[in-house]
Design an enzyme around this catalytic site. Structure first.
Site, PDB file in Angstrom:
ATOM      1  CG  ASP A   1      32.217 -19.903  18.686  1.00  4.72           C
ATOM      2  OD1 ASP A   1      31.775 -20.303  19.780  1.00  4.72           O
ATOM      3  OD2 ASP A   1      33.293 -19.302  18.572  1.00  4.72           O
TER       4      ASP A   1
ATOM      5  CG  ASN B   1      39.015 -18.544  24.850  1.00  2.00           C
ATOM      6  OD1 ASN B   1      39.586 -18.424  23.767  1.00  2.00           O
ATOM      7  ND2 ASN B   1      37.912 -19.259  25.000  1.00  2.00           N
TER       8      ASN B   1
ATOM      9  CD1 TRP C   1      42.316 -21.833  22.312  1.00  2.00           C
ATOM     10  CD2 TRP C   1      40.793 -22.971  21.129  1.00  2.00           C
ATOM     11  NE1 TRP C   1      42.054 -21.108  21.176  1.00  2.00           N
ATOM     12  CE2 TRP C   1      41.128 -21.788  20.429  1.00  2.00           C
ATOM     13  CE3 TRP C   1      39.858 -23.836  20.573  1.00  2.00           C
ATOM     14  CZ2 TRP C   1      40.546 -21.461  19.205  1.00  2.00           C
ATOM     15  CZ3 TRP C   1      39.290 -23.494  19.357  1.00  2.00           C
ATOM     16  CH2 TRP C   1      39.630 -22.333  18.675  1.00  2.00           C
TER      17      TRP C   1
ATOM     18  CG  ASP D   1      37.365 -12.626  20.516  1.00  2.00           C
ATOM     19  OD1 ASP D   1      37.288 -12.630  21.761  1.00  2.00           O
ATOM     20  OD2 ASP D   1      37.108 -13.637  19.825  1.00  2.00           O
TER      21      ASP D   1
END
Length: 375
Positions: A38, A128, A126, A133
């Site tokens: 990110d 999401n 991972w 968010d």
């Protein structure tokens, strides 16, 4: 438990890096991650070098640590040169995180096979979901699906900021992990409420509420989940009738009234009993509970006004509708104030008012109000 250092624009500050890792090791941490997601540039050679030095100069010397976990800068999709270079140059003992075909997407076995070739190792997935968010006006309480059984180094969920509410997803995830190939999504989700909540009334009410609060809404990732699955046909039929001539059949009106009444009753049960069952969960959920309650109240009032020929009775129903709308706006503002006060100053600017049950229920209520206004 993995503790991760997020490096971003790292500039060969290895002394500082190893000092930070040593300080966490002294506290008892034995599993470490190095993250490049990110921000920062996608320099696979440099990221592999950093990971290899952490393995060689820190983990190997300690001798009692878990494999290094690396989050790459390009952590989604397949076929990227960055991924192939990182896979080729990063020590084979390291695990590499990956979120699927997109940042937020289902996890498909065929995509896992492709990224395994790129990384030269199975990915550490991972996923999401149910993270919110990127859709903070929503809580994602629906069933787990879209997660294939696949060969991976490991798998974790990225959760919502609403910590207690994650128990619904985590329960299903635990059952998926027990036997991915025999996992029954609908049954596990439905059975989970009785395991999560002691009070049978709370469990039943939460199941009703959760079924109508599970979709992300329109979002930048284009990732959505089912919502109000059992009521979707009714809601869409009602909207079609209203669009045609502004009226509802008596059967549709009756079924909608039952839907709104059941939803309002579930919310009232949760508002009354969840504070005793799980006060922290109630704190997290209160805004969405009230928003759902007001939506159901508006729907019931609109139905009564549309179907009542007596002008005084119709006006009383309209007055209740307006009162519920004002209460909804008030409680949405209160939710924003509460969450903003409970978080960091920079994050407080990103708090959004709740939008509950807005895939099928809310559009149907809006259509009812519009039809009433036209009359």
């Amino acid at each position: 438990f993995y503790w991760a250092v997020h490096l971003g624009d790292f500039k060969d500050e290895y002394a500082a890096l190893f000092g930070k890792l040593d300080s966490m090791y002294a506290l008892g941490v034995r599993a470490f991650g190095v993250f490049f997601d990110d921000f920062g540039s996608p320099d696979a050679d440099f990221h592999a070098t950093i990971g290899n030095r952490v393995i060689r100069e820190f983990l190997a010397k300690k001798g009692d640590c878990s494999p290094l976990l690396v989050c790459p800068n390009v952590y989604w999709g397949t076929g990227h040169d960055y991924q192939k270079t990182l896979g080729a140059k990063l020590d084979a003992s390291a695990m590499i995180l990956w979120t699927g075909r997109s940042i937020c997407s289902d996890i498909r076995a065929e995509d896992v096979r492709k990224i395994t070739e790129d990384f030269r190792r199975p990915p550490f997935i991972w996923w999401n979901w149910p993270v919110n968010d990127y859709c903070r006006s929503k809580v994602l309480l629906g069933r787990l699906y879209g997660l294939d059984a696949c060969a991976c180094a490991g798998i974790v969920l990225n959760p919502m900021e609403n910590c207690e509410l994650n128990k619904i997803a985590i329960h299903s995830f635990g059952e998926w992990c027990r036997d991915p190939r025999q996992f029954d999504s609908r049954k596990v989700w439905a059975d989970g409420f009785a395991r999560i909540f002691k009070d049978p009334e709370v469990a039943a009410a939460m199941r009703v509420f959760a079924s109508h609060n599970s979709d992300q809404g329109k979002n930048c990732h284009g990732y959505q989940r089912e919502e109000s699955a059992e009521a979707a046909g009714l809601c869409r039929a009602a909207r079609a009738e209203l669009k045609k001539d502004g009226n509802l059949s008596s059967e549709t009106r009756k079924r909608l009234a039952g839907l709104f009444t059941d939803l309002e009753g579930a919310v009232r049960t949760l508002v009354g009993k969840l504070p005793q069952e799980n006060p922290r969960m109630f704190w997290e959920l209160e805004g969405w509970l009230l928003d759902t309650q007001h939506t159901a109240e508006i729907g019931l009032a609109a139905l009564e006004a549309l179907g009542n020929a007596d002008s005084r009775s119709r006006q009383l129903a309209v007055d209740r509708l307006r009162k519920a709308r004002l209460a909804q706006e008030r409680d949405r503002k209160a939710h924003v104030a509460k969450f903003a006060a409970a978080t960091f100053a920079n994050d407080a600017k990103r708090v959004q008012p709740p939008r509950a049950a807005d895939r099928e229920i809310l559009p149907t209520v809006d259509a009812l109000v519009e039809a009433l206004a036209e009359k």
